[in-house]
Design an enzyme around this catalytic site. Structure first.
Site, PDB file in Angstrom:
ATOM      1  N   LYS A  54       0.935  -1.125   0.062  1.00  0.00           N
ATOM      2  CA  LYS A  54       0.028  -0.234  -0.121  1.00  0.00           C
ATOM      3  C   LYS A  54       0.881   1.310  -0.116  1.00  0.00           C
ATOM      4  O   LYS A  54       0.656   2.135  -0.796  1.00  0.00           O
ATOM      5  CB  LYS A  54      -0.953   0.103   1.181  1.00  0.00           C
ATOM      6  CG  LYS A  54      -1.999  -0.981   0.903  1.00  0.00           C
ATOM      7  CD  LYS A  54      -2.816  -1.352   2.509  1.00  0.00           C
ATOM      8  CE  LYS A  54      -3.699  -2.472   2.134  1.00  0.00           C
ATOM      9  NZ  LYS A  54      -4.268  -3.018   3.368  1.00  0.00           N
ATOM     10  N   GLN A  98      -4.793  -1.880   9.617  1.00  0.00           N
ATOM     11  CA  GLN A  98      -4.617  -3.314   8.954  1.00  0.00           C
ATOM     12  C   GLN A  98      -5.222  -4.233   9.606  1.00  0.00           C
ATOM     13  O   GLN A  98      -4.938  -4.257  10.943  1.00  0.00           O
ATOM     14  CB  GLN A  98      -3.171  -3.420   8.583  1.00  0.00           C
ATOM     15  CG  GLN A  98      -2.784  -4.792   7.838  1.00  0.00           C
ATOM     16  CD  GLN A  98      -3.402  -4.553   6.421  1.00  0.00           C
ATOM     17  OE1 GLN A  98      -3.280  -3.347   5.745  1.00  0.00           O
ATOM     18  NE2 GLN A  98      -4.102  -5.892   6.080  1.00  0.00           N
ATOM     19  N   ASP A 121     -11.186   2.937   4.219  1.00  0.00           N
ATOM     20  CA  ASP A 121     -11.291   1.606   4.262  1.00  0.00           C
ATOM     21  C   ASP A 121     -12.912   1.276   4.312  1.00  0.00           C
ATOM     22  O   ASP A 121     -13.111   0.047   4.117  1.00  0.00           O
ATOM     23  CB  ASP A 121     -10.426   0.848   5.153  1.00  0.00           C
ATOM     24  CG  ASP A 121     -10.160  -0.673   4.621  1.00  0.00           C
ATOM     25  OD1 ASP A 121     -10.341  -0.765   3.719  1.00  0.00           O
ATOM     26  OD2 ASP A 121      -9.774  -1.369   5.597  1.00  0.00           O
TER      27      ASP A 121
END
Ligand code: NAP
Length: 285
Positions: A54, A98, A121
């Site tokens: 990322k 994450q 996200d």
């Protein structure tokens, strides 16, 4: 093989090039550089790889990125304090934690502490609630990547029978809701679904999100179906990673199919970048 390939790598490359142009424009016209902060708690090897991918993708697109690496024994309060600082920092446009975090932490509570306008996200409780309401700014990146891939290949969704196998918070459920939002008739399957092959045989659009290598067999696929395989499984001795669908057999019946790797995976990262740029554009306004 009769199916055509839904080439997520090529599509993601195209999207990243478009984003690089938007980033350059934001910088030159508004003096704003989109910035994404990724929080990694612990050293799960797959998560370490994903977060580095990322960061690299951000750099290539001209997006600033911070990888905040916290020790595996971090407390709930320590992680939330970092998020709180990032929420308050106007130079940060996107925040991503994450998944998964170490099991002693309450992941839902951590995700809920990310400010909704920075939740690129799309998996906080508020973002998911907004997805249910049809008002989400950011849909979880993998489901968003799936819908974007279908759109960019001009594959119609409206009125189609869609079957999603898997109901995780990051993938199956939001994928089903995203397809519902686009007027598909959606069935969600899971480990207690009775007679899964027959349900899958109804699918005009199949989304596999299970995490079991080549679990979905070729003869479960309806002739002409669009098969989107989000699975990513490492199989000892296979030489390459495989999806949740038996690709070779399914490709004999499907009209379109995603490869693994090179299908859904690259789209996920492209969507994270896209959401970060969108958040920076919203901030600029
Ligand atoms: P997960 O949280 O483990 O969820 C798996 C889902 O599959 C669960 O809902 C489970 O049902 C269902 N399932 C398990 N066995 C089943 C069976 N025999 N029949 C029907 N359903 C079954 O996994 P996830 O995080 O959603 O990930 C799924 C896959 O996608 C993995 O391979 C992962 O690596 C991949 N993935 C890819 C990306 C990407 O960017 N490409 C991103 C995220 C994940 P229950 O709910 O009943 O347990």
């Amino acid at each position: 093989m009769t199916a055509k390939i839904l080439d997520g790598s090529a599509m993601a490359k195209e999207i990243r090039a478009e984003l690089a142009e938007k980033v350059a424009k934001l910088k030159s016209e508004r003096g704003i550089t989109p910035r994404l902060s990724v929080i990694l708690v612990g050293e799960d090897p797959a998560s370490v790889t994903y977060t580095r991918m990322k960061k690299k993708a951000c750099e290539v697109a001209g997006i600033l990125s911070d990888l905040i690496e916290l020790p595996a024994d971090s407390t709930q309060a320590q992680v939330k304090e970092i998020i709180s600082k990032l929420n308050a920092d106007p130079s940060v446009h996107g925040i991503m934690v994450q998944h998964p975090v170490p099991s002693h932490l309450d992941e839902l509570d951590i995700l809920a502490s990310v400010a909704v306008e920075k939740d690129v996200d799309g998996i906080s409780a508020l973002s998911l609630g907004r997805l249910v309401l049809g008002t989400a700014d950011y849909i979880s990146c993998t489901p968003q990547g799936i819908v974007t891939l279908l759109d960019r290949y001009n594959i119609p969704i409206k009125g189609k029978e869609a079957v999603v196998v898997g109901r995780s918070i990051i993938l199956g459920k939001p994928a089903a809701l995203a397809l519902l939002e686009r007027h598909a008739t959606v069935t969600i399957c899971h480990s207690r679904t009775v007679n899964l092959p027959d349900v899958v045989r109804r699918a005009d659009i199949l989304v596999a999100a299970i995490g079991k290598p080549e679990f979905i067999k070729g003869d479960w696929i309806k002739e002409g179906a669009v098969v989107v395989d989000a699975g990513y499984n490492r199989v000892e001795g296979k030489g390459h990673d495989v999806g949740d669908v038996d690709f070779e057999a399914a490709a004999e019946r499907a009209s379109w199919i995603t490869p693994v790797p090179g299908g859904v995976g690259p789209m996920t990262i492209a969507m994270l970048l896209s959401h970060t740029v969108k958040a920076a554009e919203k901030y600029a306004k």
